[in-house]
Motif scaffolding. Structure first.
Motif, mmCIF file in Angstrom:
data_model
loop_
_atom_site.group_PDB
_atom_site.id
_atom_site.type_symbol
_atom_site.label_atom_id
_atom_site.label_comp_id
_atom_site.label_asym_id
_atom_site.label_seq_id
_atom_site.Cartn_x
_atom_site.Cartn_y
_atom_site.Cartn_z
ATOM 1 N N VAL A 1 0.860 -1.184 0.000
ATOM 2 C CA VAL A 1 0.000 0.000 0.000
ATOM 3 C C VAL A 1 0.893 1.230 0.000
ATOM 4 C CG1 VAL A 1 -1.772 1.286 1.232
ATOM 5 C CG2 VAL A 1 -1.822 -1.216 1.231
ATOM 6 N N GLN A 2 0.558 2.160 -0.869
ATOM 7 C CA GLN A 2 1.315 3.419 -0.941
ATOM 8 C C GLN A 2 0.370 4.594 -0.998
ATOM 9 O OE1 GLN A 2 4.034 3.163 -4.298
ATOM 10 N NE2 GLN A 2 5.688 2.590 -2.919
ATOM 11 N N ALA A 23 -3.810 6.963 -3.455
ATOM 12 C CA ALA A 23 -3.553 5.692 -2.773
ATOM 13 C C ALA A 23 -3.526 4.550 -3.779
ATOM 14 C CB ALA A 23 -4.618 5.432 -1.723
ATOM 15 N N ASN A 98 -6.769 1.750 8.570
ATOM 16 C CA ASN A 98 -6.926 0.325 8.260
ATOM 17 C C ASN A 98 -8.211 -0.222 8.873
ATOM 18 O OD1 ASN A 98 -5.992 -2.045 7.029
ATOM 19 N ND2 ASN A 98 -5.165 -2.795 8.968
ATOM 20 N N TYR A 109 -3.494 5.814 12.473
ATOM 21 C CA TYR A 109 -3.624 5.553 11.043
ATOM 22 C C TYR A 109 -2.493 4.614 10.616
ATOM 23 C CZ TYR A 109 -7.156 9.089 11.042
ATOM 24 O OH TYR A 109 -8.304 9.791 11.302
ATOM 25 N N TYR A 111 -1.549 3.800 7.571
ATOM 26 C CA TYR A 111 -0.843 4.131 6.339
ATOM 27 C C TYR A 111 -0.515 5.626 6.289
ATOM 28 C CZ TYR A 111 -2.877 -0.371 5.169
ATOM 29 O OH TYR A 111 -3.254 -1.696 5.188
ATOM 30 N N TRP A 112 0.744 5.900 5.965
ATOM 31 C CA TRP A 112 1.218 7.281 5.898
ATOM 32 C C TRP A 112 1.968 7.495 4.588
ATOM 33 C CZ3 TRP A 112 1.006 11.064 9.908
ATOM 34 C CH2 TRP A 112 0.331 10.638 11.044
#
Length: 122
Positions: A1-2, A23, A98, A109, A111-112
């Motif tokens: 994941v990016q 994303a 997530n 969070y 994802y960063w």
């Protein structure tokens, strides 16, 4: 994941900038996404979050000046920043949760993004 953020830069006080975050690797259509920022020597601060229902939450310092938006089909979250002030100078991070259809003001969070620099000159 990016999470890939873009749109930062240098602007004079009173000006505007628009940050974008794309994303990839998973869908966030049922998750909260938003923006945090951190200025040198200061704690990380929540700027704005938009939930899967469209509910928006803003930090007190940006209310009335910043607007967060999302495009679920494109898996993106944007931040329109108007009436910028020197104190808005910081690195801005795109974030994604997530947690499925869950939001609290104090949640973490998973994802960063890599961060994008915003500098507002006086």
């Amino acid at each position: 994941v990016q999470l890939q953020a873009s749109g930062g830069g240098l602007v004079q006080a009173g000006g505007s900038l628009r940050l974008s975050c794309a994303a990839s690797g998973r869908s966030f259509s049922d998750n909260a996404m938003g923006w945090f920022r951190q200025a040198p020597g200061k704690e990380r601060e929540k700027v704005a979050v938009r939930t899967w229902t469209g509910t928006t939450i803003y930090g007190d310092s940006v209310k009335g000046r910043f607007t967060i938006s999302r495009d679920h089909a494109k898996n993106t979250v944007d931040l329109q920043m108007d009436s910028l002030k020197p104190e808005d100078t910081a690195i801005y991070y795109c974030v994604g949760s997530n947690a499925f259809r869950y939001y609290t003001d104090t949640m973490d969070y998973a994802y960063w993004g890599q961060g994008t620099q915003v500098t507002v000159s006086s």
